[in-house]
Design a protein around this motif. Structure first.
Motif, short mmCIF file in Angstrom:
data_model
loop_
_atom_site.label_atom_id
_atom_site.label_comp_id
_atom_site.label_asym_id
_atom_site.label_seq_id
_atom_site.Cartn_x
_atom_site.Cartn_y
_atom_site.Cartn_z
N ALA A 181 1.33 5.85 9.10
CA ALA A 181 2.14 4.64 9.26
C ALA A 181 1.41 3.62 10.14
O ALA A 181 1.47 2.41 9.88
N ASP A 182 0.72 4.09 11.17
CA ASP A 182 -0.03 3.18 12.03
C ASP A 182 -1.12 2.45 11.23
O ASP A 182 -1.31 1.24 11.38
N VAL A 183 -1.84 3.19 10.41
CA VAL A 183 -2.92 2.60 9.63
C VAL A 183 -2.38 1.59 8.63
O VAL A 183 -2.92 0.48 8.48
N LEU A 184 -1.30 1.93 7.93
CA LEU A 184 -0.75 1.03 6.92
C LEU A 184 -0.16 -0.23 7.54
O LEU A 184 -0.01 -1.24 6.85
N ALA A 185 0.19 -0.15 8.82
CA ALA A 185 0.74 -1.33 9.51
C ALA A 185 -0.33 -2.35 9.85
O ALA A 185 -0.03 -3.51 10.16
N GLU A 230 0.83 -1.20 0.00
CA GLU A 230 0.00 0.00 0.00
C GLU A 230 0.86 1.26 0.00
O GLU A 230 0.53 2.25 -0.66
N ALA A 231 1.96 1.22 0.73
CA ALA A 231 2.86 2.37 0.74
C ALA A 231 3.46 2.61 -0.64
O ALA A 231 3.63 3.76 -1.07
N ASP A 232 3.79 1.52 -1.35
CA ASP A 232 4.31 1.65 -2.72
C ASP A 232 3.27 2.32 -3.63
O ASP A 232 3.61 3.19 -4.43
N VAL A 233 2.02 1.89 -3.50
CA VAL A 233 0.96 2.44 -4.36
C VAL A 233 0.75 3.93 -4.06
O VAL A 233 0.57 4.74 -4.96
N LEU A 234 0.78 4.29 -2.78
CA LEU A 234 0.62 5.69 -2.42
C LEU A 234 1.76 6.54 -2.99
O LEU A 234 1.53 7.65 -3.50
N ALA A 276 -7.70 5.21 -7.85
CA ALA A 276 -8.85 4.82 -7.03
C ALA A 276 -8.40 4.05 -5.78
O ALA A 276 -8.92 4.27 -4.68
N TYR A 277 -7.43 3.16 -5.96
CA TYR A 277 -6.92 2.37 -4.85
C TYR A 277 -6.25 3.27 -3.81
O TYR A 277 -6.50 3.15 -2.60
N ALA A 278 -5.40 4.19 -4.28
CA ALA A 278 -4.68 5.08 -3.37
C ALA A 278 -5.65 5.96 -2.59
O ALA A 278 -5.51 6.16 -1.37
N ARG A 279 -6.65 6.49 -3.27
CA ARG A 279 -7.63 7.34 -2.60
C ARG A 279 -8.44 6.55 -1.57
O ARG A 279 -8.80 7.08 -0.51
N GLY A 280 -8.70 5.29 -1.87
CA GLY A 280 -9.40 4.45 -0.90
C GLY A 280 -8.57 4.24 0.36
O GLY A 280 -9.09 4.31 1.49
N VAL A 281 -7.27 3.99 0.18
CA VAL A 281 -6.38 3.82 1.34
C VAL A 281 -6.30 5.11 2.15
O VAL A 281 -6.37 5.09 3.39
N LEU A 282 -6.18 6.24 1.46
CA LEU A 282 -6.09 7.52 2.16
C LEU A 282 -7.39 7.84 2.90
O LEU A 282 -7.37 8.46 3.97
#
Length: 245
Positions: free
Chosen positions: A226-230, A7-11, A205-211
């Motif tokens: 970072a907490d959320v992505l973990a 997810e961090a890579d996609v962001l 779309a994927y990045a915006r969903g993660v954000l």
């Protein structure tokens, strides 16, 4: 084989492509599909190889089914079409498709009294030319000239125009065209599919969903990005549902 992007890579990919021109963004995305991302190395690949890398990334991230929507040019009926990535795989051009050592194919043709040696278009060519600029198509053809006999300072426009379709024949996977049939009026036509634009839409779309998840959980629990992505997506869904309830 390159790993599946995190997810961090996609962001990071999404952020890097936000303010980029489409051709630059396509190379950025394609390079992320390689084992050792190098945008400049990918820029020198033929367009068929760039498209293959884009499909590689798309399959790893979102699967091999590409949903598309278009309108019939005859009756205006809206069509939803799903295309398998393998149907879009470009043919090899100068090497095994999608590999970093692939080089643009070359050919020689006699046109308008000139014997011309030329190569296939690369990502670098497309990136260097503004598609909205006057004579952009001819500028691209000029970039692909390797030799002209008898030598001239500049080929006539009609010769450049005659060479343009030969570039497409030299690298069949450079352009992706779908043959479609309208179920309403039975009209058949060909429609271009921009693979890079399709993949970018999915990435965005994927990045915006993660954000959005980051935003919601930061408000609910005070977590950092970072907490959320973990937290795994499955656990994240639980926390999102719990905080909404």
């Amino acid at each position: 084989m390159p790993r599946r992007p995190t997810e961090a890579d996609v962001l990071a990919l999404w952020e890097g492509g936000l303010d980029s021109a489409p051709a630059t963004r396509a190379l950025l995305i394609a390079s992320s599909a390689t084992a050792s991302p190098d945008e400049e190395a990918v820029a020198d690949l033929p367009l068929s190889a760039v498209n293959s890398l884009l499909l590689d990334l798309r399959c790893r991230m979102f699967g091999d089914a590409l949903p598309c929507t278009t309108d019939c040019p005859a009756c205006g009926e809206s069509l939803d079409v799903t295309v398998a990535a393998e149907e879009l795989r470009p043919a090899p051009a100068g090497g095994r498709t999608g590999e970093a050592h692939a080089v643009p194919a070359t050919a020689t043709s006699t046109t308008g009294g000139f014997t011309i040696t030329y190569r296939a278009l690369t990502g670098r060519d497309v990136r260097a030319v503004d598609p909205a600029a006057p004579g952009a198509r001819r500028t691209l053809v000029r970039r692909c000239l390797l030799g002209v006999s008898p030598p001239v300072d500049d080929l006539p426009d009609e010769v450049l125009d005659a060479l343009a379709p030969l570039l497409a024949e030299l690298d069949p996977g450079a352009d992706t065209v779908l043959t479609l049939d309208c179920p309403q009026c039975e009209h058949r036509w060909q429609a271009a599919l921009d693979i890079a634009d399709h993949v970018w839409t999915d990435v965005s779309a994927y990045a915006r969903g993660v954000l959005h998840d980051v935003h919601s959980l930061a408000r609910a629990y005070g977590w950092s990005e970072a907490d959320v992505l973990a937290v795994s997506p499955a656990r994240r869904r639980f926390y999102l549902e719990a905080s909404a309830g």
